[in-house]
Design an enzyme around this catalytic site. Structure first.
Site, short mmCIF file in Angstrom:
data_model
loop_
_atom_site.label_atom_id
_atom_site.label_comp_id
_atom_site.label_asym_id
_atom_site.label_seq_id
_atom_site.Cartn_x
_atom_site.Cartn_y
_atom_site.Cartn_z
N SER A 146 41.69 43.54 47.19
CA SER A 146 42.73 42.73 46.55
C SER A 146 43.94 43.61 46.32
O SER A 146 43.84 44.85 46.40
CB SER A 146 42.21 42.21 45.21
N TYR A 159 37.47 43.17 36.82
CA TYR A 159 37.85 42.72 38.16
C TYR A 159 38.57 43.82 38.93
O TYR A 159 38.26 44.10 40.09
CB TYR A 159 38.74 41.49 38.05
#
Length: 287
Positions: A146, A159
């Site tokens: 990401s 995360y």
């Protein structure tokens, strides 16, 4: 060679295919002529996508599988190779989010992030990669990191940590495939999406105690970003095209994600401590 020439006619296994960029990758893979194996824990979502793809004349199957379960992922790999043949593209995409201060994060929520975002990638590699290396046909492994894999963001530590881990895992795996002598036909690539439309923020974990307001404020900030996020199908096309060009880092928004990569390199090079930004909207170049 373009993406259709490279991937068309092959089998693509995509985890987390029920929504977001996973569904976008599945739709574009189908457009390229691939047989798509749609993997998710949401049976209804992948069944609906299967029907959509088949109605358009594509070959698609849906497989309910929890990537946290190593035995289930191994069984999936064995079944796909037995029934559909060699996998040309494995996309380890399944992922979940978590909001809140790290010290407020419930243990079960932390474990969920680690089990899905990190262990799920490991299980996919361990189950599918030996099949790929044993064959002599070209094969690709894409692991979804990401923009969060090259940035630091408060109130999303679980995360962000997981996406840094996936990026490092993928970089190491790229070298290991070379060291093992399989780089001639097995290609490992890291996918770093920027903001892409999905339901990951709505379904993200929060906190049950502590500063719940801070956690939900961060969720709201991410939902604001979603309003201007990239369409998953457009993102998928960019990723496939970059993969066909032989790139290692596959970036959905080169300027946006690239600025975060540049900033990360600058901070590490200058040994600068992370700085807290007061802006509500996350700007990767300011992180």
């Amino acid at each position: 060679m373009n993406a259709r020439q490279l991937f068309g006619g092959g089998v693509a296994v995509i985890t987390g295919a029920g929504a977001g960029i996973g569904a976008g990758l599945a739709r574009h893979a189908s457009r390229l002529g691939m047989t798509t194996v749609l993997v998710d824990v949401d049976a209804a979502a992948i069944a609906a996508l299967r029907d959509e793809l088949r109605a358009a004349g594509a070959s698609a199957v849906d497989k309910v599988c929890d990537v946290r379960d190593a035995e289930a992922v191994q069984a999936l790999a064995d079944e796909v190779y037995r029934d559909l043949g060699p996998v040309r593209l494995l996309v380890n995409n399944a992922g979940v989010e978590q909001f809140g201060y790290l010290w407020d994060t419930p243990v079960e929520n932390w474990r969920r992030v680690v089990d899905v975002n990190i262990n799920g990638v490991f299980h996919g590699i361990r189950a599918f990669l030996p099949h790929m290396m044993a064959g002599d046909t070209p094969a690709w492994v894409w692991n979804l990191s990401s923009i969060g894999g090259v940035a630091v963001v408060p109130l999303q530590a679980a995360y962000i940590m997981s996406k840094h881990a996936v990026l490092a895992l993928t970089e190491c795996l790229h070298l290991e495939v070379q060291a093992a002598g399989h780089a001639d036909h097995v290609h490992v690539q890291a996918v770093l999406p920027g903001a892409v439309v999905s339901n990951i923020f709505e379904s993200a974990g929060g906190v049950d105690g502590g500063d719940t307001s801070a956690a939900e404020t961060q969720r709201a900030a991410m939902l604001d970003i979603k309003a201007g996020a990239m369409d998953p199908l457009v993102a998928a096309e960019v990723v496939f095209d970059q993969a066909a060009q032989g790139r290692f880092y596959l970036i959905t928004q080169p300027d946006y994600v690239g600025s975060a990569m540049t900033e990360r390199a600058r901070v590490l090079t200058t040994h600068e401590a992370p700085r807290l930004r007061t802006e509500r909207r996350f700007d990767p170049a300011q992180s």
